[in-house]
Design an enzyme around this catalytic site. Structure first.
Site, PDB file in Angstrom:
ATOM      1  N   ARG A  47       0.357  -1.492   0.461  1.00 28.05           N
ATOM      2  CA  ARG A  47       0.186  -0.102  -0.044  1.00 28.05           C
ATOM      3  C   ARG A  47       0.896   1.432  -0.395  1.00 28.05           C
ATOM      4  NH1 ARG A  47      -3.089   2.290   4.832  1.00 28.05           N
ATOM      5  NH2 ARG A  47      -4.493   3.736   3.717  1.00 28.05           N
ATOM      6  N   HIS A  51       1.497   4.385  -2.784  1.00 22.76           N
ATOM      7  CA  HIS A  51       0.277   5.225  -2.265  1.00 22.76           C
ATOM      8  C   HIS A  51       1.069   6.070  -2.447  1.00 22.76           C
ATOM      9  CE1 HIS A  51      -3.652   5.100  -0.256  1.00 22.76           C
ATOM     10  NE2 HIS A  51      -3.816   3.889  -0.759  1.00 22.76           N
ATOM     11  N   HIS A 174      -5.575  -6.703  -3.974  1.00 19.65           N
ATOM     12  CA  HIS A 174      -6.800  -6.304  -2.985  1.00 19.65           C
ATOM     13  C   HIS A 174      -6.955  -7.441  -2.020  1.00 19.65           C
ATOM     14  CE1 HIS A 174      -8.333  -1.987  -2.831  1.00 19.65           C
ATOM     15  NE2 HIS A 174      -7.532  -2.297  -2.111  1.00 19.65           N
ATOM     16  N   TRP A 190      -9.483  -8.690   2.270  1.00 18.84           N
ATOM     17  CA  TRP A 190     -10.554  -9.179   1.228  1.00 18.84           C
ATOM     18  C   TRP A 190     -11.005 -10.611   1.052  1.00 18.84           C
ATOM     19  CZ3 TRP A 190      -7.976  -4.918   1.551  1.00 18.84           C
ATOM     20  CH2 TRP A 190      -8.234  -3.564   0.683  1.00 18.84           C
TER      21      TRP A 190
HETATM   22 FE1  HIF Z   1      -6.396  -0.231  -1.695  1.00 19.92          FE
HETATM   23  N1  HIF Z   1      -6.777  -0.407  -0.615  1.00 19.92           N
HETATM   24  N2  HIF Z   1      -7.401   0.781  -2.600  1.00 19.92           N
HETATM   25  N3  HIF Z   1      -5.401  -0.592  -3.459  1.00 19.92           N
HETATM   26  N4  HIF Z   1      -4.839  -1.260  -0.469  1.00 19.92           N
HETATM   27  C1  HIF Z   1      -6.892  -0.572   0.915  1.00 19.92           C
HETATM   28  C2  HIF Z   1      -6.240  -1.172   1.579  1.00 19.92           C
HETATM   29  C3  HIF Z   1      -5.338  -2.093   0.833  1.00 19.92           C
HETATM   30  C4  HIF Z   1      -8.292   1.844  -2.622  1.00 19.92           C
HETATM   31  C5  HIF Z   1      -8.772   1.547  -0.876  1.00 19.92           C
HETATM   32  C6  HIF Z   1      -7.957   0.791  -0.118  1.00 19.92           C
HETATM   33  C7  HIF Z   1      -5.041  -0.237  -5.012  1.00 19.92           C
HETATM   34  C8  HIF Z   1      -6.277  -0.235  -5.142  1.00 19.92           C
HETATM   35  C9  HIF Z   1      -7.250   0.924  -4.688  1.00 19.92           C
HETATM   36  C10 HIF Z   1      -3.825  -2.555  -1.365  1.00 19.92           C
HETATM   37  C11 HIF Z   1      -3.499  -2.468  -2.566  1.00 19.92           C
HETATM   38  C12 HIF Z   1      -3.614  -1.696  -3.558  1.00 19.92           C
HETATM   39  C13 HIF Z   1      -7.769   0.043   1.917  1.00 19.92           C
HETATM   40  C14 HIF Z   1      -8.153   0.205   3.932  1.00 19.92           C
HETATM   41  C15 HIF Z   1      -8.674   1.344   1.591  1.00 19.92           C
HETATM   42  C16 HIF Z   1      -9.876   1.996   2.120  1.00 19.92           C
HETATM   43  C17 HIF Z   1      -6.723   0.410   4.463  1.00 19.92           C
HETATM   44  C18 HIF Z   1      -7.132   0.861   5.742  1.00 19.92           C
HETATM   45  O1  HIF Z   1      -7.658   0.496   6.393  1.00 19.92           O
HETATM   46  O2  HIF Z   1      -5.849  -0.243   6.366  1.00 19.92           O
HETATM   47  C19 HIF Z   1      -8.910   2.468  -3.553  1.00 19.92           C
HETATM   48  C20 HIF Z   1     -10.277   3.153  -3.571  1.00 19.92           C
HETATM   49  C21 HIF Z   1      -7.899   1.587  -4.572  1.00 19.92           C
HETATM   50  C22 HIF Z   1      -8.705   2.310  -6.507  1.00 19.92           C
HETATM   51  C23 HIF Z   1     -10.182   1.235  -6.495  1.00 19.92           C
HETATM   52  C24 HIF Z   1      -4.334  -1.324  -5.493  1.00 19.92           C
HETATM   53  C25 HIF Z   1      -5.017  -2.018  -6.435  1.00 19.92           C
HETATM   54  C26 HIF Z   1      -5.729  -2.329  -6.046  1.00 19.92           C
HETATM   55  C27 HIF Z   1      -3.607   0.221  -6.503  1.00 19.92           C
HETATM   56  C28 HIF Z   1      -3.275  -1.136  -4.795  1.00 19.92           C
HETATM   57  O3  HIF Z   1      -2.193  -2.252  -4.850  1.00 19.92           O
HETATM   58  C29 HIF Z   1      -3.354  -2.858   0.345  1.00 19.92           C
HETATM   59  C30 HIF Z   1      -2.187  -4.369  -0.201  1.00 19.92           C
HETATM   60  C31 HIF Z   1      -3.427  -2.759   0.717  1.00 19.92           C
HETATM   61  C32 HIF Z   1      -4.223  -3.485   2.678  1.00 19.92           C
HETATM   62  C33 HIF Z   1      -3.088  -2.291   3.080  1.00 19.92           C
HETATM   63  C34 HIF Z   1      -3.001  -3.207   4.338  1.00 19.92           C
HETATM   64  O4  HIF Z   1      -2.718  -2.388   5.283  1.00 19.92           O
HETATM   65  O5  HIF Z   1      -3.182  -4.568   4.767  1.00 19.92           O
END
Ligand code: HIF
Length: 290
Positions: A47, A51, A174, A190
């Protein structure tokens, strides 16, 4: 002047082997520090890599992983980045051990490492990010808002230069990690193996019946069979939208194609806006640990 002048210090030019050492150190720490979340810092490193890269705007060429500007308050405090201090702090001992690496290179390398170590595809990577100062911070609002629909998802990813197919491939990440109520407000993983990189995200999206969760938090979806998994509104947009859904179907059926397309799209994400002096052919494929 001839001979060894004490005034001349050689600049250290890291090789592939040096970057592999950084990879190995991140991989080692992932195993050592397993007392976190579902047993791994890997997902939160992914993440962080995303980001730091996902602020890119192709029109202005601003944002992206080049400056590592999330080190500074304005960007660190953007709502979307809540919780990422955990990932930045995890990497500090690595930076201390290998001070020659830029933060931008370290954060993206760590993301590639976390994906490979979780059993995901190889993420070819190359160095070239230079740290910048606070003035390079991007404005708030460039990262996606999970409460929104497919129009928003397209606005955000088209701004970075991605296609519909690349968007769907990326979202497969995800499969890793979970949402935290004290970070995004959302809650839960997920899938049932949040530390293993698979195409489960797509399989579950199609295979389960997703219902609105009844709770006091933000609107999210829960699977009707176990009631322990979740999908964000933006995740659900992938099956509401016909164009997106055909790729969900493809990746749910064909893990090899998902791995390949995901790798290509994630490599592209990590490289957005970086002023490389090397070429795509110069990318390293790191050796995954045993
Ligand atoms: Fe995420 N994402 N992501 N994301 N994400 C969260 C957590 C992770 C979006 C929202 C969220 C991508 C796209 C999008 C990861 C990887 C990627 C969370 C929860 C939210 C809300 C955060 C928290 O509460 O800790 C949105 C709106 C996206 C675009 C539609 C990417 C593609 C899937 C680019 C990507 O690689 C990962 C890994 C996590 C888990 C983080 C963790 O701390 O476990």
């Amino acid at each position: 002047q001839k001979g060894d002048s004490p005034l001349v210090t050689k600049t250290f030019v890291p090789t592939k082997e040096d970057y592999q050492k950084v990879y190995d150190e991140v991989a080692r720490l992932l195993v050592e520090k397993d007392d976190y979340d579902d047993g791994s810092y890997g997902p939160v490193l992914v993440r962080l890599a995303w980001h730091s890269s996902g602020t890119y705007d192709k029109e202005t060429g601003t944002g992206g992983s080049n400056g590592a500007t999330m080190r500074f308050a304005p960007e660190a405090e953007h709502g979307a980045n809540a919780g990422l201090k955990v990932a930045r702090d995890f990497l500090e001992p690595v930076k201390a051990k290998f001070p020659w690496i830029s933060y931008g290179d370290l954060w993206t390398l760590a993301g590639a490492c976390a994906i490979q170590e979780a059993g995901g595809p190889a993420i070819p990577w190359r160095p070239g990010r230079q740290d910048q100062d606070v003035s390079a911070c991007t404005p708030d609002g460039r990262l996606p808002d999970a409460a929104k629909d497919q129009r928003h998802v397209r606005d955000i990813f088209y701004r970075m230069g991605f296609s519909d197919q690349e968007i769907v491939a990326l979202l497969g990440a995800h499969a890793l990690g979970r949402a935290h109520p004290d970070r995004s407000g959302f809650d839960g993983p997920w899938d049932f193996s949040p530390t293993v990189f698979t195409n489960e995200f797509f399989k579950l999206l199609l295979g389960e019946k997703w219902v609105h969760r009844k709770w006091s938090g933000p609107d999210q979806f829960t699977d009707n069979s176990s009631k322990s998994l979740m999908m964000l509104p933006t995740d659900m947009s992938l099956i509401k939208d016909k164009e997106f859904k055909k790729y969900v179907e493809l990746y749910a059926k064909d893990n090899d194609t998902f791995f390949k397309d995901f790798s290509d799209a994630f490599v592209k994400l990590l490289e957005l806006g970086v002023p490389f002096t090397n070429k795509p052919e110069d990318r390293f494929v790191f050796k995954t640990s045993e």
